[in-house]
Design a protein around this motif. Structure first.
Motif, PDB file in Angstrom:
ATOM      1  N   TYR A  89       0.760  -1.356  -0.048  1.00 50.98           N
ATOM      2  CA  TYR A  89       0.031  -0.068  -0.116  1.00 50.98           C
ATOM      3  C   TYR A  89       0.525   1.182   0.121  1.00 50.98           C
ATOM      4  N   ARG A  90       2.063   1.274   0.431  1.00 47.94           N
ATOM      5  CA  ARG A  90       2.638   2.524   0.741  1.00 47.94           C
ATOM      6  C   ARG A  90       3.630   3.015  -0.791  1.00 47.94           C
ATOM      7  N   SER A 139      -3.951  -6.509   3.849  1.00 52.22           N
ATOM      8  CA  SER A 139      -3.340  -7.536   4.572  1.00 52.22           C
ATOM      9  C   SER A 139      -1.681  -7.849   4.360  1.00 52.22           C
ATOM     10  N   ASP A 169       9.044  -3.966   6.237  1.00 56.25           N
ATOM     11  CA  ASP A 169       9.942  -4.946   7.342  1.00 56.25           C
ATOM     12  C   ASP A 169       8.995  -5.747   8.105  1.00 56.25           C
ATOM     13  N   GLU A 174       5.392 -12.505   8.794  1.00 51.60           N
ATOM     14  CA  GLU A 174       4.267 -13.186   8.246  1.00 51.60           C
ATOM     15  C   GLU A 174       4.524 -14.527   7.853  1.00 51.60           C
ATOM     16  N   TRP A 200       9.923   0.839  10.971  1.00 55.23           N
ATOM     17  CA  TRP A 200       8.914   0.633  11.795  1.00 55.23           C
ATOM     18  C   TRP A 200       7.623   0.141  11.210  1.00 55.23           C
ATOM     19  N   HIS A 267       2.196   6.454  10.269  1.00 52.53           N
ATOM     20  CA  HIS A 267       2.200   5.222   9.642  1.00 52.53           C
ATOM     21  C   HIS A 267       0.901   5.377   8.537  1.00 52.53           C
TER      22      HIS A 267
END
Ligand SMILES: Cc1ncc(C[n+]2csc(CCOP(=O)(O)OP(=O)(O)O)c2C)c(N)n1
Length: 366
Positions: A89-90, A139, A169, A174, A200, A267
């Motif tokens: 997403y970023r 997710s 990171d 996961e 972060w 964030h």
């Protein structure tokens, strides 16, 4: 050739904008300006989206400010429109630098009818078919195993495309991440994994994320090389990505690149960063001083290509105008038409959804 598993991040340009080691700059002025312009576009895009959030025109956004060298370096190191992307997403800085239009990104962020995905995804979760960019999932690490599957298909079909899969990171903790890398290693899939280590994961610092000395070293366990790169150094990121991507393309199997960077903003808009709950301002200030755009400007000046304050202000104004035009266009396409929510999931729409569609139609059209 770059070496994997270095103790220190690979660099080409230091904080002072001077070359590190001996290497010859092969970029043309146009190419250097494109790297700079793309980093600036990502920064101005972030600034504009924060305003749109405050105006209530969108409901979710995650800034990439501070991470522009990483994202632009990735995009400029691969073949846009040819290789396949499973981003996270970023990655708006990646998307813009790949050449995806501001109109397409803006229509998605604002959830308008002009959105390529018909306004049905969460804001800031784009998918762009003609750039082979898969729809983004919220997710964490959800994209990693399907990305490996894409690369396995590319190998099976014998194309010269590769797949690029990016993540933060936090994603490396996961299960999906480990499954995806393992499967890629075993099948020698043509995939480049890139960790945008901004240190972060919301409020969890990287030291609480992993006991490994870094992320790149984890590649060893999956039988692939892992490269540790200074993610504030756009030339280092681009150069490593380019070289490693071409090796992946040549059939050498998958690889992992870790770009060490920093998230300067919160964030997302749902974050307690502003209340200083989890990181101190000194740390943020320290990384502001390592701004990747400023570092590249120092390098350009050393190479005789000074971008002064006036020129930069002009560039920002031009990008801002382009954004305003994209916003106006997105808004002019109007709200998504409600029946589209029933489209594109099933080849043949099942009876219970037909029933629901008719219920909504009765309500809407009274
Ligand atoms: C499977 C899953 N668990 C938890 C979350 C909540 N969540 C959203 S973003 C995030 C942090 C991700 O951090 P990182 O992968 O480092 O990427 P960054 O946002 O820092 O760029 C978490 C835990 C989620 N979206 N999905």
């Amino acid at each position: 050739m770059y070496k994997p598993f270095t103790e220190k991040p690979i660099q080409k340009v230091g904080e002072d904008g001077r070359k590190i080691g001996r290497w010859t700059l092969e970029h043309s002025e146009t190419q250097l300006r494109a790297l700079h312009r793309d980093m600036l576009r990502a920064r101005v895009f972030d600034d504009k989206l924060i305003t749109l959030l405050r105006q209530g025109k969108t409901t979710f956004y995650a800034q990439c400010s501070g991470m522009e060298a990483t994202q632009v370096g990735i995009a400029h190191g691969v073949r846009s429109g040819h290789d396949w992307f499973w981003p996270y997403y970023r990655d708006q800085g990646v998307a813009l630098a790949l050449g995806i239009s501001m109109r397409d990104l803006m229509a998605q962020c604002l959830g308008m009818a002009g959105d390529l995905n018909k306004g049905r995804q969460m804001p800031h979760h784009f998918g762009v078919k003609n750039f082979n960019l898969a729809s983004i999932s919220s997710s964490i690490a959800n994209q990693v195993a399907p990305a490996t599957g894409t690369a396995m298909a590319q190998k099976y079909l014998g194309t010269d495309e590769i797949t690029v899969c990016t993540f933060g990171d936090g994603a490396t903790s996961e299960g999906d991440w480990h499954a995806g890398l393992n499967m890629a290693g075993v099948n020698k899939a043509p995939i480049l994994f890139v960790c945008e280590n901004n240190q972060w994961a919301i409020s969890v610092g990287v030291a609480h994320q992993t006991a490994s000395e870094n992320i790149a070293i984890k590649a060893k366990a999956y039988g692939m090389p892992g490269y540790y790169v200074d993610g504030q150094d756009v030339l280092a990121v681009q150069s490593v990505v380019q070289e490693v991507a071409e090796r992946v393309r040549a059939g050498e199997g998958p690889a992992l690149i870790e770009c060490l960077t920093y998230r300067l903003g919160s964030h997302s808009n749902a974050d307690a960063d502003a209340e200083k709950r989890y990181r101190n301002r000194e740390e943020v200030e320290e990384w502001k001083n390592r701004d990747p755009i400023a570092r590249f400007e120092r390098f350009l000046a050393n190479e005789g290509l000074t971008i002064d304050a006036d020129e930069k202000a002009g560039m920002r104004a031009e990008i801002s105008r382009e954004l305003d035009e994209a916003i106006a266009w997105a808004e002019s396409t109007g709200e998504p038409h409600w029946p589209t929510m029933f489209d594109d999931v099933y080849a043949e729409i099942p009876p219970h959804l037909i029933e629901q569609r008719e219920l909504v139609r009765a309500e809407q059209e009274g």
